[in-house]
Motif scaffolding. Structure first.
Motif, PDB file in Angstrom:
ATOM      1  N   LEU A  86       0.827  -1.207   0.000  1.00  0.00           N
ATOM      2  CA  LEU A  86       0.000   0.000   0.000  1.00  0.00           C
ATOM      3  C   LEU A  86       0.863   1.260   0.000  1.00  0.00           C
ATOM      4  O   LEU A  86       0.556   2.234  -0.687  1.00  0.00           O
ATOM      5  N   MET A  87       1.939   1.236   0.757  1.00  0.00           N
ATOM      6  CA  MET A  87       2.826   2.399   0.804  1.00  0.00           C
ATOM      7  C   MET A  87       3.529   2.598  -0.534  1.00  0.00           C
ATOM      8  O   MET A  87       3.707   3.726  -0.981  1.00  0.00           O
ATOM      9  N   LYS A  88       3.898   1.517  -1.193  1.00  0.00           N
ATOM     10  CA  LYS A  88       4.554   1.622  -2.493  1.00  0.00           C
ATOM     11  C   LYS A  88       3.611   2.238  -3.511  1.00  0.00           C
ATOM     12  O   LYS A  88       4.005   3.102  -4.299  1.00  0.00           O
ATOM     13  N   ASP A  89       2.361   1.818  -3.497  1.00  0.00           N
ATOM     14  CA  ASP A  89       1.371   2.384  -4.415  1.00  0.00           C
ATOM     15  C   ASP A  89       1.105   3.849  -4.099  1.00  0.00           C
ATOM     16  O   ASP A  89       0.894   4.658  -4.990  1.00  0.00           O
ATOM     17  N   GLY A  92       4.657   5.871  -4.905  1.00  0.00           N
ATOM     18  CA  GLY A  92       4.842   5.860  -6.344  1.00  0.00           C
ATOM     19  C   GLY A  92       6.293   5.921  -6.763  1.00  0.00           C
ATOM     20  O   GLY A  92       7.204   5.998  -5.948  1.00  0.00           O
ATOM     21  N   PRO A  93       6.516   5.928  -8.065  1.00  0.00           N
ATOM     22  CA  PRO A  93       7.881   5.892  -8.596  1.00  0.00           C
ATOM     23  C   PRO A  93       8.604   7.234  -8.499  1.00  0.00           C
ATOM     24  O   PRO A  93       9.792   7.309  -8.772  1.00  0.00           O
ATOM     25  N   GLU A  94       7.893   8.316  -8.137  1.00  0.00           N
ATOM     26  CA  GLU A  94       8.554   9.620  -8.093  1.00  0.00           C
ATOM     27  C   GLU A  94       9.500   9.769  -6.908  1.00  0.00           C
ATOM     28  O   GLU A  94      10.236  10.746  -6.825  1.00  0.00           O
ATOM     29  N   VAL A  95       9.511   8.822  -5.997  1.00  0.00           N
ATOM     30  CA  VAL A  95      10.447   8.883  -4.874  1.00  0.00           C
ATOM     31  C   VAL A  95      11.831   8.544  -5.388  1.00  0.00           C
ATOM     32  O   VAL A  95      12.061   7.498  -5.979  1.00  0.00           O
TER      33      VAL A  95
END
Length: 104
Positions: A86-89, A92-95
């Motif tokens: 859930l945290m990955k979603d 997101g990839p902008e981290v």
């Protein structure tokens, strides 16, 4: 009374899921503090607090019997991959890593 045992088992599983979710979700805040050199002592106190809180919850659960402890522990173990997904979603990839190593 098997119905009562099933309900109690689900209750302990949910308690473990809740404790594990809080423990893993607090990890994000903890990492943010660890990435800032001036906040590292706060991060270490938070880290210790997270583990002590989880340990205290599992200790209280264990006082209610072996089955309760096993169900709650299963809840903690199941919570970790769920919360991380859930945290990955959410993040997101902008981290990305900044120049100083800080998360942006």
């Amino acid at each position: 009374m098997p119905e009562k045992e099933i309900i109690m088992s689900l209750g302990w599983l949910l308690a473990g899921l809740a404790a594990g979710s809080v423990h893993v979700a607090a990890l994000w805040i903890n990492v943010q503090f660890l990435m800032r050199p001036g906040k590292r002592p706060v991060a270490l106190v938070m880290l210790l607090g997270r583990f002590l809180l989880l340990g205290a919850v599992l200790f209280v659960v264990a006082r209610n019997g072996t089955a309760a402890f096993l169900w709650a522990t299963c809840g903690v173990l199941v919570a970790r991959p769920l919360v991380l997904r859930l945290m990955k979603d959410r993040v997101g990839p902008e981290v990305a890593m900044g120049e100083e190593g800080h998360l942006r």
